[in-house]
Scaffold this motif. Sequence first.
Motif, PDB file in Angstrom:
ATOM      1  N   LEU A  71      37.796  52.523  29.958  1.00 58.69           N
ATOM      2  CA  LEU A  71      38.240  51.173  30.302  1.00 58.69           C
ATOM      3  C   LEU A  71      37.702  50.739  31.659  1.00 58.69           C
ATOM      4  CD1 LEU A  71      41.964  51.343  29.135  1.00 58.69           C
ATOM      5  CD2 LEU A  71      40.006  50.424  27.897  1.00 58.69           C
ATOM      6  N   ASP A  72      37.310  49.477  31.734  1.00 60.19           N
ATOM      7  CA  ASP A  72      36.853  48.829  32.952  1.00 60.19           C
ATOM      8  C   ASP A  72      38.028  48.019  33.487  1.00 60.19           C
ATOM      9  OD1 ASP A  72      35.751  47.174  34.886  1.00 60.19           O
ATOM     10  OD2 ASP A  72      34.109  46.484  33.635  1.00 60.19           O
ATOM     11  N   PHE A  73      38.391  48.221  34.744  1.00 57.02           N
ATOM     12  CA  PHE A  73      39.541  47.529  35.326  1.00 57.02           C
ATOM     13  C   PHE A  73      39.142  46.400  36.269  1.00 57.02           C
ATOM     14  CE2 PHE A  73      40.952  51.751  34.090  1.00 57.02           C
ATOM     15  CZ  PHE A  73      42.033  51.426  33.294  1.00 57.02           C
ATOM     16  N   LYS A  74      37.857  46.039  36.277  1.00 52.54           N
ATOM     17  CA  LYS A  74      37.385  44.975  37.168  1.00 52.54           C
ATOM     18  C   LYS A  74      36.935  43.722  36.417  1.00 52.54           C
ATOM     19  CE  LYS A  74      36.063  48.161  40.772  1.00 52.54           C
ATOM     20  NZ  LYS A  74      35.007  48.712  41.601  1.00 52.54           N
ATOM     21  N   THR A  75      36.470  43.865  35.189  1.00 51.61           N
ATOM     22  CA  THR A  75      35.968  42.723  34.439  1.00 51.61           C
ATOM     23  C   THR A  75      37.110  41.778  34.062  1.00 51.61           C
ATOM     24  OG1 THR A  75      34.502  42.091  32.633  1.00 51.61           O
ATOM     25  CG2 THR A  75      36.125  43.756  32.136  1.00 51.61           C
ATOM     26  N   CYS A  76      36.792  40.519  33.855  1.00 51.27           N
ATOM     27  CA  CYS A  76      37.751  39.492  33.415  1.00 51.27           C
ATOM     28  C   CYS A  76      38.859  39.226  34.427  1.00 51.27           C
ATOM     29  CB  CYS A  76      38.373  39.848  32.058  1.00 51.27           C
ATOM     30  SG  CYS A  76      37.194  40.018  30.741  1.00 51.27           S
ATOM     31  N   ARG A  77      38.621  39.505  35.696  1.00 51.58           N
ATOM     32  CA  ARG A  77      39.649  39.257  36.705  1.00 51.58           C
ATOM     33  C   ARG A  77      39.662  37.774  37.059  1.00 51.58           C
ATOM     34  NH1 ARG A  77      42.169  43.560  38.480  1.00 51.58           N
ATOM     35  NH2 ARG A  77      42.956  42.620  40.365  1.00 51.58           N
ATOM     36  N   GLU A  78      40.860  37.220  37.149  1.00 51.49           N
ATOM     37  CA  GLU A  78      41.048  35.809  37.495  1.00 51.49           C
ATOM     38  C   GLU A  78      42.204  35.688  38.481  1.00 51.49           C
ATOM     39  OE1 GLU A  78      41.931  33.547  33.998  1.00 51.49           O
ATOM     40  OE2 GLU A  78      40.128  34.182  32.956  1.00 51.49           O
ATOM     41  N   THR A  87      45.238  38.457  41.727  1.00 47.53           N
ATOM     42  CA  THR A  87      44.264  38.440  40.629  1.00 47.53           C
ATOM     43  C   THR A  87      44.686  39.470  39.588  1.00 47.53           C
ATOM     44  OG1 THR A  87      42.811  40.058  41.671  1.00 47.53           O
ATOM     45  CG2 THR A  87      42.340  37.733  42.108  1.00 47.53           C
ATOM     46  N   ALA A  88      44.322  39.197  38.349  1.00 45.76           N
ATOM     47  CA  ALA A  88      44.639  40.113  37.253  1.00 45.76           C
ATOM     48  C   ALA A  88      43.590  39.964  36.166  1.00 45.76           C
ATOM     49  CB  ALA A  88      46.028  39.804  36.692  1.00 45.76           C
ATOM     50  N   GLN A  89      43.464  40.973  35.333  1.00 43.67           N
ATOM     51  CA  GLN A  89      42.558  40.895  34.193  1.00 43.67           C
ATOM     52  C   GLN A  89      43.215  40.046  33.122  1.00 43.67           C
ATOM     53  OE1 GLN A  89      41.893  45.276  33.778  1.00 43.67           O
ATOM     54  NE2 GLN A  89      39.834  44.583  33.289  1.00 43.67           N
ATOM     55  N   ARG A  90      42.479  39.056  32.629  1.00 45.68           N
ATOM     56  CA  ARG A  90      43.007  38.186  31.580  1.00 45.68           C
ATOM     57  C   ARG A  90      41.956  38.031  30.489  1.00 45.68           C
ATOM     58  NH1 ARG A  90      47.497  35.952  33.923  1.00 45.68           N
ATOM     59  NH2 ARG A  90      47.367  35.638  36.152  1.00 45.68           N
ATOM     60  N   HIS A  94      45.003  36.690  24.760  1.00 44.34           N
ATOM     61  CA  HIS A  94      45.729  37.949  24.908  1.00 44.34           C
ATOM     62  C   HIS A  94      46.495  38.044  26.221  1.00 44.34           C
ATOM     63  CE1 HIS A  94      43.864  39.480  21.284  1.00 44.34           C
ATOM     64  NE2 HIS A  94      42.734  38.976  21.740  1.00 44.34           N
ATOM     65  N   GLY A  95      46.240  37.152  27.134  1.00 45.05           N
ATOM     66  CA  GLY A  95      46.955  37.152  28.411  1.00 45.05           C
ATOM     67  C   GLY A  95      46.461  38.214  29.360  1.00 45.05           C
ATOM     68  N   THR A  96      47.373  38.693  30.188  1.00 44.18           N
ATOM     69  CA  THR A  96      47.059  39.696  31.195  1.00 44.18           C
ATOM     70  C   THR A  96      46.996  41.069  30.538  1.00 44.18           C
ATOM     71  OG1 THR A  96      48.227  38.365  32.836  1.00 44.18           O
ATOM     72  CG2 THR A  96      47.784  40.648  33.414  1.00 44.18           C
ATOM     73  N   VAL A  97      45.919  41.798  30.826  1.00 45.73           N
ATOM     74  CA  VAL A  97      45.693  43.096  30.187  1.00 45.73           C
ATOM     75  C   VAL A  97      45.426  44.177  31.230  1.00 45.73           C
ATOM     76  CG1 VAL A  97      44.792  42.034  28.078  1.00 45.73           C
ATOM     77  CG2 VAL A  97      43.216  42.737  29.871  1.00 45.73           C
ATOM     78  N   HIS A  98      45.585  45.420  30.807  1.00 46.23           N
ATOM     79  CA  HIS A  98      45.321  46.580  31.658  1.00 46.23           C
ATOM     80  C   HIS A  98      44.059  47.261  31.141  1.00 46.23           C
ATOM     81  CE1 HIS A  98      46.206  49.808  34.428  1.00 46.23           C
ATOM     82  NE2 HIS A  98      46.005  50.679  33.453  1.00 46.23           N
ATOM     83  N   GLY A  99      42.909  46.824  31.631  1.00 38.66           N
ATOM     84  CA  GLY A  99      41.640  47.424  31.255  1.00 38.66           C
ATOM     85  C   GLY A  99      41.016  46.800  30.020  1.00 38.66           C
ATOM     86  N   VAL A 100      39.693  46.835  29.999  1.00 36.82           N
ATOM     87  CA  VAL A 100      38.903  46.358  28.861  1.00 36.82           C
ATOM     88  C   VAL A 100      37.839  47.415  28.605  1.00 36.82           C
ATOM     89  CG1 VAL A 100      37.338  44.567  28.031  1.00 36.82           C
ATOM     90  CG2 VAL A 100      39.284  43.939  29.455  1.00 36.82           C
ATOM     91  N   GLN A 101      37.632  47.772  27.354  1.00 44.08           N
ATOM     92  CA  GLN A 101      36.641  48.792  27.014  1.00 44.08           C
ATOM     93  C   GLN A 101      35.257  48.353  27.480  1.00 44.08           C
ATOM     94  OE1 GLN A 101      36.969  51.863  25.876  1.00 44.08           O
ATOM     95  NE2 GLN A 101      34.801  52.270  25.633  1.00 44.08           N
ATOM     96  N   LYS A 102      34.573  49.235  28.190  1.00 50.11           N
ATOM     97  CA  LYS A 102      33.213  48.940  28.656  1.00 50.11           C
ATOM     98  C   LYS A 102      32.300  48.709  27.463  1.00 50.11           C
ATOM     99  CE  LYS A 102      33.624  51.483  32.967  1.00 50.11           C
ATOM    100  NZ  LYS A 102      33.180  52.630  33.760  1.00 50.11           N
TER     101      LYS A 102
END
Length: 130
Positions: A71-78, A87-90, A94-102
């Motif tokens: 999981l990537d924890f930096k992408t999709c940050r807003e 800032t959070a991943q969104r 799906h809303g706010t998420v904890h990580g997105v698969q690289k």
Amino acid sequence: MARRKGTSQDALKGRLETFTEPGDSVTFWAFREEGRMGHDGPLHPLRKGDLLTVFNDNARSDEAWHGEIDLDFKTCREQNPRATHITAQRITGHGTVHGVQKDVNPKDWGDMFTAEKPALLTPRDKRLNI
């Protein structure tokens, strides 16, 4: 379907699922194991190094995605529109998420979990004999 490297008899059969901690609005990615403790078996939050195979059908013959969880924890940050210092991943839809698969489109990743697609999970511990 030919067996992929890393797939083993240790693979758990189940489906993808999202969950949130009580009192939180962040979506976490997980796998719900079937066949243990009734229909709603144990929930396994995905961890780095787990091997996941996702299918488009319940027969598990049409593979949608296969790979090692990273999981990537930096992408999709807003920025939060109501608190711009936060800032959070969104992910749209799906809303706010904890990580997105690289190397996977974030919306496609989230959609697989929302659809609760059937899957096989080989936990990292069983793959690496930890």
